[in-house]
Design a protein around this motif. Structure first.
Motif, PDB file in Angstrom:
ATOM      1  N   ARG A  53       8.437  -0.375   3.945  1.00  0.00           N
ATOM      2  CA  ARG A  53       7.167  -1.110   3.882  1.00  0.00           C
ATOM      3  C   ARG A  53       6.253  -0.667   5.021  1.00  0.00           C
ATOM      4  O   ARG A  53       5.061  -0.437   4.810  1.00  0.00           O
ATOM      5  N   ALA A  54       6.815  -0.518   6.216  1.00  0.00           N
ATOM      6  CA  ALA A  54       6.020  -0.062   7.375  1.00  0.00           C
ATOM      7  C   ALA A  54       5.529   1.370   7.155  1.00  0.00           C
ATOM      8  O   ALA A  54       4.370   1.693   7.460  1.00  0.00           O
ATOM      9  N   ALA A  55       6.402   2.205   6.605  1.00  0.00           N
ATOM     10  CA  ALA A  55       6.012   3.590   6.328  1.00  0.00           C
ATOM     11  C   ALA A  55       4.892   3.624   5.292  1.00  0.00           C
ATOM     12  O   ALA A  55       3.939   4.399   5.416  1.00  0.00           O
ATOM     13  N   PHE A  56       4.997   2.771   4.281  1.00  0.00           N
ATOM     14  CA  PHE A  56       3.948   2.713   3.264  1.00  0.00           C
ATOM     15  C   PHE A  56       2.616   2.286   3.874  1.00  0.00           C
ATOM     16  O   PHE A  56       1.570   2.880   3.590  1.00  0.00           O
ATOM     17  N   MET A  57       2.662   1.263   4.713  1.00  0.00           N
ATOM     18  CA  MET A  57       1.433   0.768   5.348  1.00  0.00           C
ATOM     19  C   MET A  57       0.802   1.853   6.220  1.00  0.00           C
ATOM     20  O   MET A  57      -0.418   2.014   6.246  1.00  0.00           O
ATOM     21  N   GLU A  58       1.646   2.602   6.933  1.00  0.00           N
ATOM     22  CA  GLU A  58       1.146   3.693   7.781  1.00  0.00           C
ATOM     23  C   GLU A  58       0.499   4.783   6.931  1.00  0.00           C
ATOM     24  O   GLU A  58      -0.599   5.269   7.240  1.00  0.00           O
ATOM     25  N   LEU A  59       1.176   5.159   5.836  1.00  0.00           N
ATOM     26  CA  LEU A  59       0.626   6.192   4.950  1.00  0.00           C
ATOM     27  C   LEU A  59      -0.669   5.727   4.290  1.00  0.00           C
ATOM     28  O   LEU A  59      -1.607   6.509   4.139  1.00  0.00           O
ATOM     29  N   GLN A  60      -0.704   4.473   3.942  1.00  0.00           N
ATOM     30  CA  GLN A  60      -1.916   3.917   3.344  1.00  0.00           C
ATOM     31  C   GLN A  60      -3.076   3.967   4.347  1.00  0.00           C
ATOM     32  O   GLN A  60      -4.193   4.331   3.996  1.00  0.00           O
ATOM     33  N   GLY A  61      -2.795   3.638   5.589  1.00  0.00           N
ATOM     34  CA  GLY A  61      -3.819   3.703   6.639  1.00  0.00           C
ATOM     35  C   GLY A  61      -4.330   5.123   6.846  1.00  0.00           C
ATOM     36  O   GLY A  61      -5.534   5.344   6.992  1.00  0.00           O
ATOM     37  N   ARG A  62      -3.404   6.079   6.862  1.00  0.00           N
ATOM     38  CA  ARG A  62      -3.806   7.492   7.007  1.00  0.00           C
ATOM     39  C   ARG A  62      -4.657   7.944   5.820  1.00  0.00           C
ATOM     40  O   ARG A  62      -5.628   8.677   5.991  1.00  0.00           O
ATOM     41  N   MET A  63      -4.275   7.486   4.628  1.00  0.00           N
ATOM     42  CA  MET A  63      -5.025   7.854   3.425  1.00  0.00           C
ATOM     43  C   MET A  63      -6.460   7.326   3.516  1.00  0.00           C
ATOM     44  O   MET A  63      -7.417   8.059   3.226  1.00  0.00           O
TER      45      MET A  63
ATOM     46  N   GLY B 262      11.778  -0.421  -5.463  1.00  0.00           N
ATOM     47  CA  GLY B 262      11.532  -1.825  -5.145  1.00  0.00           C
ATOM     48  C   GLY B 262      10.209  -2.014  -4.425  1.00  0.00           C
ATOM     49  O   GLY B 262       9.507  -3.011  -4.627  1.00  0.00           O
ATOM     50  N   ILE B 263       9.854  -1.069  -3.567  1.00  0.00           N
ATOM     51  CA  ILE B 263       8.590  -1.189  -2.832  1.00  0.00           C
ATOM     52  C   ILE B 263       7.415  -1.039  -3.793  1.00  0.00           C
ATOM     53  O   ILE B 263       6.377  -1.681  -3.621  1.00  0.00           O
ATOM     54  N   ALA B 264       7.579  -0.226  -4.827  1.00  0.00           N
ATOM     55  CA  ALA B 264       6.512  -0.078  -5.828  1.00  0.00           C
ATOM     56  C   ALA B 264       6.279  -1.402  -6.542  1.00  0.00           C
ATOM     57  O   ALA B 264       5.135  -1.800  -6.769  1.00  0.00           O
ATOM     58  N   ARG B 265       7.352  -2.118  -6.855  1.00  0.00           N
ATOM     59  CA  ARG B 265       7.217  -3.428  -7.503  1.00  0.00           C
ATOM     60  C   ARG B 265       6.534  -4.420  -6.566  1.00  0.00           C
ATOM     61  O   ARG B 265       5.693  -5.210  -6.997  1.00  0.00           O
TER      62      ARG B 265
ATOM     63  N   ASN C  54       1.762  13.250  -1.335  1.00  0.00           N
ATOM     64  CA  ASN C  54       3.154  13.641  -1.599  1.00  0.00           C
ATOM     65  C   ASN C  54       4.126  12.719  -0.879  1.00  0.00           C
ATOM     66  O   ASN C  54       5.162  12.336  -1.437  1.00  0.00           O
ATOM     67  N   ASN C  55       3.818  12.381   0.369  1.00  0.00           N
ATOM     68  CA  ASN C  55       4.685  11.466   1.122  1.00  0.00           C
ATOM     69  C   ASN C  55       4.750  10.099   0.453  1.00  0.00           C
ATOM     70  O   ASN C  55       5.822   9.486   0.387  1.00  0.00           O
ATOM     71  N   LEU C  56       3.618   9.625  -0.048  1.00  0.00           N
ATOM     72  CA  LEU C  56       3.617   8.336  -0.755  1.00  0.00           C
ATOM     73  C   LEU C  56       4.470   8.415  -2.024  1.00  0.00           C
ATOM     74  O   LEU C  56       5.249   7.496  -2.312  1.00  0.00           O
ATOM     75  N   ARG C  57       4.324   9.501  -2.767  1.00  0.00           N
ATOM     76  CA  ARG C  57       5.119   9.677  -3.989  1.00  0.00           C
ATOM     77  C   ARG C  57       6.608   9.670  -3.669  1.00  0.00           C
ATOM     78  O   ARG C  57       7.398   9.006  -4.347  1.00  0.00           O
ATOM     79  N   GLU C  58       6.982  10.418  -2.621  1.00  0.00           N
ATOM     80  CA  GLU C  58       8.400  10.475  -2.232  1.00  0.00           C
ATOM     81  C   GLU C  58       8.915   9.092  -1.844  1.00  0.00           C
ATOM     82  O   GLU C  58      10.009   8.703  -2.236  1.00  0.00           O
ATOM     83  N   LEU C  59       8.111   8.375  -1.083  1.00  0.00           N
ATOM     84  CA  LEU C  59       8.517   7.042  -0.645  1.00  0.00           C
ATOM     85  C   LEU C  59       8.714   6.114  -1.837  1.00  0.00           C
ATOM     86  O   LEU C  59       9.703   5.369  -1.904  1.00  0.00           O
ATOM     87  N   LEU C  60       7.796   6.181  -2.798  1.00  0.00           N
ATOM     88  CA  LEU C  60       7.898   5.311  -3.970  1.00  0.00           C
ATOM     89  C   LEU C  60       9.071   5.722  -4.863  1.00  0.00           C
ATOM     90  O   LEU C  60       9.687   4.867  -5.505  1.00  0.00           O
ATOM     91  N   GLN C  61       9.414   7.006  -4.898  1.00  0.00           N
ATOM     92  CA  GLN C  61      10.564   7.442  -5.688  1.00  0.00           C
ATOM     93  C   GLN C  61      11.875   7.048  -5.023  1.00  0.00           C
ATOM     94  O   GLN C  61      12.841   6.704  -5.702  1.00  0.00           O
TER      95      GLN C  61
END
Length: 129
Positions: free
Chosen positions: A7-17, A118-121, A107-114
């Motif tokens: 979740r933290a990694a997703f939030m960080e990637l989202q911020g960078r995006m 559960g995080i995608a849900r 790509n990092n977001l895709r990898e994280l979601l794959q």
């Protein structure tokens, strides 16, 4: 624990995006501005070249107009044209770099979601509310 890390990694990637997207829009706006400057300089040059060398030409400085030789105005417009081209080339390089970074983040977001479906849900349930 891993769920929180994802979740933290997703939030960080989202911020960078979001940050990269903002920078990319800024570069694109600057490029449009420089393209306009380049076009104005080109059109002004074309008009100046049609005039004879003995024609009185004036340079606008604020609200005043100053008599200038045609050659001076031509040189100034040529310099503006060259400067605009150089700036556009530099901005194009920046744009390509930002687009590359954007692709890496995607790509990092895709990898994280794959890795963690559960995080995608969780993300989908957050966006519905």
């Amino acid at each position: 624990m891993a769920d929180e890390a994802n979740r933290a990694a997703f939030m960080e990637l989202q911020g960078r995006m979001i940050e990269i997207t903002g920078k990319l829009k800024q570069v694109q706006n600057q490029m449009r501005g420089k393209e306009g400057e380049k076009k104005r300089a080109y059109l002004t040059l074309e008009e100046l070249r049609q005039l004879s060398d003995s024609t009185n030409t004036y340079k606008s400085i604020g609200k005043a107009f100053i008599l200038e030789p045609k050659s001076t105005l031509v040189n100034e417009q040529e310099q503006k044209f060259k400067d605009s081209e150089a700036a556009i080339a530099s901005l194009q390089t920046s744009k390509e770099y930002l687009e590359k970074q954007m692709g890496e983040v995607e790509n990092n977001l895709r990898e994280l979601l794959q890795q963690d479906p559960g995080i995608a849900r969780q993300i989908m349930s957050m966006s519905v509310m």
